[in-house]
Design a protein around this motif. Structure first.
Motif, PDB file in Angstrom:
ATOM      1  N   GLN A 382       0.932  -1.098   0.042  1.00 53.44           N
ATOM      2  CA  GLN A 382       0.077   0.115  -0.204  1.00 53.44           C
ATOM      3  C   GLN A 382       0.850   1.405  -0.145  1.00 53.44           C
ATOM      4  O   GLN A 382       2.090   1.262   0.352  1.00 53.44           O
ATOM      5  CB  GLN A 382      -0.845   0.058   1.183  1.00 53.44           C
ATOM      6  N   GLY A 383       0.269   2.341  -0.348  1.00 50.54           N
ATOM      7  CA  GLY A 383       0.834   3.697  -0.459  1.00 50.54           C
ATOM      8  C   GLY A 383       0.209   4.660  -1.465  1.00 50.54           C
ATOM      9  O   GLY A 383      -0.952   4.481  -1.607  1.00 50.54           O
ATOM     10  N   TYR A 384       0.932   5.777  -1.734  1.00 51.10           N
ATOM     11  CA  TYR A 384       0.217   6.661  -2.549  1.00 51.10           C
ATOM     12  C   TYR A 384       1.272   7.140  -3.602  1.00 51.10           C
ATOM     13  O   TYR A 384       2.482   7.135  -3.518  1.00 51.10           O
ATOM     14  CB  TYR A 384      -0.123   7.965  -1.799  1.00 51.10           C
ATOM     15  N   THR A 385       0.611   7.822  -4.852  1.00 54.40           N
ATOM     16  CA  THR A 385       1.656   8.660  -5.829  1.00 54.40           C
ATOM     17  C   THR A 385       1.037   9.795  -6.070  1.00 54.40           C
ATOM     18  O   THR A 385      -0.375  10.052  -6.134  1.00 54.40           O
ATOM     19  CB  THR A 385       1.533   7.816  -7.142  1.00 54.40           C
ATOM     20  N   VAL A 386       1.973  10.922  -6.156  1.00 47.77           N
ATOM     21  CA  VAL A 386       1.600  12.140  -6.565  1.00 47.77           C
ATOM     22  C   VAL A 386       2.347  12.565  -7.587  1.00 47.77           C
ATOM     23  O   VAL A 386       3.524  12.365  -7.870  1.00 47.77           O
ATOM     24  CB  VAL A 386       1.712  12.926  -5.203  1.00 47.77           C
ATOM     25  N   GLN A 387       1.700  13.219  -8.631  1.00 45.41           N
ATOM     26  CA  GLN A 387       2.441  13.747  -9.843  1.00 45.41           C
ATOM     27  C   GLN A 387       1.978  15.001 -10.177  1.00 45.41           C
ATOM     28  O   GLN A 387       0.564  15.363 -10.169  1.00 45.41           O
ATOM     29  CB  GLN A 387       1.928  12.561 -11.005  1.00 45.41           C
ATOM     30  N   THR A 388       2.681  15.837 -10.636  1.00 44.82           N
ATOM     31  CA  THR A 388       2.533  17.202 -11.313  1.00 44.82           C
ATOM     32  C   THR A 388       3.068  17.175 -12.510  1.00 44.82           C
ATOM     33  O   THR A 388       4.110  16.344 -12.817  1.00 44.82           O
ATOM     34  CB  THR A 388       3.112  18.154 -10.405  1.00 44.82           C
ATOM     35  N   ASP A 389       2.413  17.853 -13.563  1.00 44.19           N
ATOM     36  CA  ASP A 389       2.857  17.832 -14.928  1.00 44.19           C
ATOM     37  C   ASP A 389       2.489  19.145 -15.710  1.00 44.19           C
ATOM     38  O   ASP A 389       1.619  19.846 -15.073  1.00 44.19           O
ATOM     39  CB  ASP A 389       2.349  16.487 -15.492  1.00 44.19           C
ATOM     40  N   TRP A 390       3.002  19.206 -16.766  1.00 52.10           N
ATOM     41  CA  TRP A 390       3.077  20.396 -17.467  1.00 52.10           C
ATOM     42  C   TRP A 390       2.793  20.047 -19.153  1.00 52.10           C
ATOM     43  O   TRP A 390       3.846  19.337 -19.504  1.00 52.10           O
ATOM     44  CB  TRP A 390       4.250  21.360 -17.383  1.00 52.10           C
ATOM     45  N   THR A 391       1.841  20.434 -19.729  1.00 50.30           N
ATOM     46  CA  THR A 391       1.554  19.940 -21.085  1.00 50.30           C
ATOM     47  C   THR A 391       1.329  21.299 -21.845  1.00 50.30           C
ATOM     48  O   THR A 391       0.118  21.748 -21.973  1.00 50.30           O
ATOM     49  CB  THR A 391       0.190  19.080 -21.033  1.00 50.30           C
ATOM     50  N   PRO A 392       2.420  21.643 -22.334  1.00 47.90           N
ATOM     51  CA  PRO A 392       2.380  23.061 -23.067  1.00 47.90           C
ATOM     52  C   PRO A 392       1.809  22.845 -24.446  1.00 47.90           C
ATOM     53  O   PRO A 392       0.994  24.151 -24.908  1.00 47.90           O
ATOM     54  CB  PRO A 392       3.951  23.405 -23.373  1.00 47.90           C
ATOM     55  N   TRP A 393       1.808  22.025 -25.119  1.00 48.03           N
ATOM     56  CA  TRP A 393       1.194  21.797 -26.517  1.00 48.03           C
ATOM     57  C   TRP A 393       0.037  20.824 -26.474  1.00 48.03           C
ATOM     58  O   TRP A 393      -0.379  19.858 -25.592  1.00 48.03           O
ATOM     59  CB  TRP A 393       2.191  21.323 -27.697  1.00 48.03           C
ATOM     60  N   GLY A 394      -0.853  21.037 -27.489  1.00 50.70           N
ATOM     61  CA  GLY A 394      -1.919  20.156 -27.352  1.00 50.70           C
ATOM     62  C   GLY A 394      -3.474  20.765 -27.719  1.00 50.70           C
ATOM     63  O   GLY A 394      -4.469  20.091 -27.901  1.00 50.70           O
ATOM     64  N   LYS A 395      -3.355  22.042 -27.737  1.00 52.86           N
ATOM     65  CA  LYS A 395      -4.477  22.741 -27.726  1.00 52.86           C
ATOM     66  C   LYS A 395      -4.473  23.341 -29.371  1.00 52.86           C
ATOM     67  O   LYS A 395      -3.454  23.459 -29.936  1.00 52.86           O
ATOM     68  CB  LYS A 395      -4.573  24.129 -26.838  1.00 52.86           C
ATOM     69  N   GLU A 396      -5.647  23.786 -29.718  1.00 52.18           N
ATOM     70  CA  GLU A 396      -5.744  24.165 -31.219  1.00 52.18           C
ATOM     71  C   GLU A 396      -4.858  25.552 -31.523  1.00 52.18           C
ATOM     72  O   GLU A 396      -4.193  25.373 -32.622  1.00 52.18           O
ATOM     73  CB  GLU A 396      -6.965  24.783 -31.357  1.00 52.18           C
ATOM     74  N   SER A 397      -4.337  26.084 -30.405  1.00 50.62           N
ATOM     75  CA  SER A 397      -3.518  27.330 -30.762  1.00 50.62           C
ATOM     76  C   SER A 397      -1.952  26.786 -30.421  1.00 50.62           C
ATOM     77  O   SER A 397      -1.059  27.795 -30.767  1.00 50.62           O
ATOM     78  CB  SER A 397      -3.852  28.437 -30.096  1.00 50.62           C
ATOM     79  N   SER A 398      -1.835  25.772 -30.074  1.00 48.06           N
ATOM     80  CA  SER A 398      -0.502  25.463 -29.583  1.00 48.06           C
ATOM     81  C   SER A 398       0.518  25.247 -30.898  1.00 48.06           C
ATOM     82  O   SER A 398      -0.016  24.955 -32.199  1.00 48.06           O
ATOM     83  CB  SER A 398      -0.490  23.981 -28.987  1.00 48.06           C
ATOM     84  N   TRP A 399       1.681  25.532 -30.712  1.00 48.21           N
ATOM     85  CA  TRP A 399       2.640  25.067 -31.714  1.00 48.21           C
ATOM     86  C   TRP A 399       2.906  23.763 -32.116  1.00 48.21           C
ATOM     87  O   TRP A 399       2.534  22.836 -31.289  1.00 48.21           O
ATOM     88  CB  TRP A 399       4.236  25.431 -30.924  1.00 48.21           C
ATOM     89  N   GLY A 400       2.725  23.619 -33.520  1.00 47.01           N
ATOM     90  CA  GLY A 400       2.977  22.411 -33.955  1.00 47.01           C
ATOM     91  C   GLY A 400       1.452  21.287 -34.108  1.00 47.01           C
ATOM     92  O   GLY A 400       1.492  20.291 -34.554  1.00 47.01           O
ATOM     93  N   SER A 401       0.511  22.240 -33.772  1.00 47.47           N
ATOM     94  CA  SER A 401      -0.855  21.520 -33.550  1.00 47.47           C
ATOM     95  C   SER A 401      -1.225  21.272 -35.280  1.00 47.47           C
ATOM     96  O   SER A 401      -1.025  22.020 -36.078  1.00 47.47           O
ATOM     97  CB  SER A 401      -1.958  22.462 -32.888  1.00 47.47           C
ATOM     98  N   PRO A 402      -1.866  19.904 -35.355  1.00 50.35           N
ATOM     99  CA  PRO A 402      -1.845  18.942 -34.371  1.00 50.35           C
ATOM    100  C   PRO A 402      -1.005  17.720 -34.488  1.00 50.35           C
ATOM    101  O   PRO A 402      -0.991  16.603 -34.251  1.00 50.35           O
ATOM    102  CB  PRO A 402      -3.441  18.210 -35.067  1.00 50.35           C
ATOM    103  N   TRP A 403       0.506  18.024 -35.054  1.00 48.40           N
ATOM    104  CA  TRP A 403       1.327  17.138 -35.172  1.00 48.40           C
ATOM    105  C   TRP A 403       2.139  17.056 -33.746  1.00 48.40           C
ATOM    106  O   TRP A 403       2.852  15.805 -33.759  1.00 48.40           O
ATOM    107  CB  TRP A 403       2.281  17.917 -36.071  1.00 48.40           C
ATOM    108  N   ALA A 404       2.299  17.683 -32.893  1.00 44.55           N
ATOM    109  CA  ALA A 404       3.402  17.546 -31.897  1.00 44.55           C
ATOM    110  C   ALA A 404       2.519  17.687 -30.486  1.00 44.55           C
ATOM    111  O   ALA A 404       1.708  18.376 -30.509  1.00 44.55           O
ATOM    112  CB  ALA A 404       4.477  18.697 -31.961  1.00 44.55           C
ATOM    113  N   ASN A 405       2.993  17.041 -29.466  1.00 47.45           N
ATOM    114  CA  ASN A 405       2.235  17.074 -28.170  1.00 47.45           C
ATOM    115  C   ASN A 405       3.484  16.643 -27.079  1.00 47.45           C
ATOM    116  O   ASN A 405       4.374  15.825 -27.690  1.00 47.45           O
ATOM    117  CB  ASN A 405       1.457  15.996 -27.929  1.00 47.45           C
ATOM    118  N   VAL A 406       3.728  17.263 -26.188  1.00 52.65           N
ATOM    119  CA  VAL A 406       4.434  16.881 -25.039  1.00 52.65           C
ATOM    120  C   VAL A 406       4.121  17.197 -23.515  1.00 52.65           C
ATOM    121  O   VAL A 406       3.387  17.896 -23.508  1.00 52.65           O
ATOM    122  CB  VAL A 406       5.893  17.811 -25.338  1.00 52.65           C
TER     123      VAL A 406
END
Length: 446
Positions: A382-406
Motif C-alpha cells: 500500500q501507499g500513494y503516488t503524487v504527480q505534477t505535470d505540464w503540457t504546453p502543447w495539444g491545444k488548437e493554438s499550440s505550436w505544431g498542432s496537431p502534429w506535436a504534443n509533449v
C-alpha cells in the motif's frame, strides 16, 4: 522485477506483475487521430494529453476511431518517453542488464503507431515498442474495431485486442488508470490477472454496445497466442498458456451531462492457465471488480476528476499446489485504487493516487524468509503516488498542432507497506520505504 525468485511457477509471471511496467506501455493521445478529426488533442483528452478521455473521446473510441473531417491524413504516430528514476535506497541488483542500482537515466520507450480510420466503420491502432530498459523491440498494444450506429442511436461494435480491459472506454480499469506512465526499474508487487497478467500474450474479440446513451455492455473471449508468435512478434516467452477460452464481461452506467460526466460499473474475467503442457492441471483465476468515475469539466478551464476501482480475485491453484509452488490450494487477492486530479487550462495538472493490495497468506506464492521476520508470505502492498505535470502543447493554438504534443512531469511514489511488510519485507533488510521513488519524465508524441 517479480517478487519471486527466478524459475518460480507461472503465477509469478502472470498473476504478479510489476504495475509500472504495464503503465508505461500504454498507448496515449495520438496526433494521427487529431489530424484525422481536425480537432485539438484537448477535445478528446483531459489535460490535452492521454489517456484520460473526455466524453467526446469516449464517443470517438466507441465509434471505432472512425470520426473524421473528410480529409486525407497520415495514419502514423510516434511516442518517446525519456526518464530519470531515483529510489530511496539502492536496489540489491541492477533491474536489467543495461541499468544501474539507482539513479537511472533512460530513454525508456520509443513507440510507433499505425492508428486511424480504415473505413467508415473500421478503425483502430497497433503499437510497436522499443524498451530502453531491456533493449528489445516487440509488438505492443492492439485494438482494432468495427462499429456502427443503429436506428435507435445505439452504438454497437466489435473489438479485437490483446489485453483484457484495453478496449474499455473508461479510465478506471487497470489498463488505463493512473499512473499513466512510471518507472520500469523498481521491484514489482503482486497484482490480479486482470491487472495486465495476460497483456500482449492473448488475443480476443469482444462485442460491445452503448444503449440509450447510458448503458454500456460488453462480452467476449480471449485465447493464448501461439508460442511462435509470442517469441518472434511479441518477444515474450511465457511459461504457460490459457487452457481454454477466457471469458470477459463488462457492464456500466454512463451519463454525459456536458459539464459533468459519471460512470459506474462492474467487470468480470475468468482465466484457466495451464503452466505445464505435459499436465492437465490448471490454475484458475476469477476476477470480479467494481469501478466508478466522476468528471467536472465546466468550461474546460478547471477540470476535476475522481475515480476508483476494487478488484477481488479468487485463485484455485491446482497446478501450483501439486507442484509445490503454493502452500495452499486456494487463495484470494484484492486491489483497491483511488485517484483524484485537477487540471488547469488544459496545461497544468496535479494527481494524487492511493493504492492498496491485500491477499491470502501463502509461503509458497510469496516466498518469505520467515526466520528473519519478513513478510510471512503475504502480498500486502500500500501507499500513494503524487504527480505534477505540464503540457504546453495539444491545444488548437499550440505550436505544431496537431502534429506535436509533449508532457513534462515529476512523480513521487511512497510505500507504507510492500509485499507483506513495512520493514525487512524480503528478509534481507529492505524496508517498504526503501522503494520510495522519485520519477521525472519527458513524454512526447508526434
Amino acid at each position: 522485477m517479480s517478487l519471486f525468485p527466478a524459475g518460480k511457477h507461472l503465477l509469478a509471471r502472470l498473476a504478479c506483475v510489476a504495475l509500472p511496467v504495464l503503465a508505461a506501455a500504454n498507448a496515449h493521445a495520438l496526433p494521427s487521430f487529431a489530424r484525422q478529426t481536425g480537432e485539438e488533442c484537448a477535445a478528446c483528452h483531459i489535460g490535452a494529453y492521454g489517456p484520460q478521455l473526455t466524453p467526446h473521446g469516449i464517443a470517438f473510441k466507441l465509434n471505432g476511431y472512425t470520426d473524421g473531417n473528410g480529409k486525407a491524413s497520415l495514419p502514423f504516430s510516434g511516442m518517446v518517453v525519456a526518464s530519470l528514476a531515483h529510489t530511496s535506497k539502492d536496489l540489491s541488483a541492477p533491474p536489467t542488464d543495461h541499468t544501474s542500482l539507482n539513479d537511472n537515466a533512460l530513454l525508456q520507450e520509443i513507440s510507433g503507431f499505425a492508428a486511424g480510420k480504415l473505413s467508415d466503420h473500421v478503425g483502430g491502432f497497433a503499437q510497436v515498442t522499443y524498451s530502453g530498459a531491456e533493449h528489445k523491440v516487440s509488438m505492443d498494444n492492439l485494438d482494432v474495431r468495427y462499429a456502427t450506429t443503429l436506428q435507435n442511436n445505439a452504438i454497437v461494435g466489435v473489438s479485437v485486442n490483446n489485453n483484457p480491459g484495453l478496449q474499455d472506454p473508461f479510465n478506471t480499469l487497470p489498463a488505463w488508470r493512473f499512473p499513466y506512465t512510471s518507472t520500469e526499474l523498481v521491484p514489482g508487487a503482486a497484482g490480479t490477472i486482470l491487472d495486465g497478467g495476460l497483456a500482449q500474450q492473448v488475443v480476443g474479440a469482444t462485442a460491445y454496445g452503448l444503449f440509450a446513451n447510458h448503458i454500456y455492455a460488453e462480452a467476449g473471449l480471449y485465447k493464448s497466442m501461439s508460442r511462435n508468435v509470442l517469441d518472434k512478434l511479441m518477444n515474450i516467452q511465457p511459461e504457460g498458456k490459457l487452457a481454454s477460452a477466457a471469458p470477459y464481461a463488462r457492464l456500466a452506467y454512463y451519463r454525459d451531462m456536458h459539464k459533468q460526466a459519471f460512470s459506474a460499473g462492474v467487470v468480470a474475467f475468468n482465466a484457466n492457465i495451464q503452466p505445464d503442457p505435459a499436465s492437465d492441471l490448471t490454475n484458475k483465476y476469477r476476477d470480479l471488480g467494481v469501478d466508478a468515475a466522476w468528471q467536472f469539466l465546466g468550461t474546460r478551464r478547471h477540470i476535476c476528476t475522481i475515480s476508483g476501482s476494487y478488484i477481488h480475485e479468487k485463485q484455485t491453484l491446482d497446478a501450483s499446489f501439486a507442484a509445490g509452488d503454493s502452500a495452499n490450494p486456494t487463495a484470494t487477492l484484492n486491489q483497491l485504487n483511488i485517484n483524484t486530479s485537477y487540471t488547469f487550462d488544459q496545461t497544468y495538472g496535479l494527481t494524487l493516487g492511493a493504492f492498496r493490495t491485500t491477499g491470502s497468506e501463502d509461503t509458497g506464492l510469496y516466498a518469505p524468509a520467515a526466520d528473519t521476520g519478513s513478510n510471512n508470505g503475504k502480498p500486502d502492498t500500500q501507499g500513494y503516488t503524487v504527480q505534477t505535470d505540464w503540457t504546453p502543447w495539444g491545444k488548437e493554438s499550440s505550436w505544431g498542432s496537431p502534429w506535436a504534443n509533449v508532457r513534462v512531469g515529476l512523480q513521487y511514489t511512497n510505500y507504507t507497506k510492500f509485499n507483506g511488510g513495512s520493514t525487512n519485507y524480503d528478509g534481507s533488510g529492505r524496508d517498504a520505504k526503501d522503494n520510495n521513488t522519485l520519477f521525472g519524465f519527458v513524454w512526447t508524441s508526434f
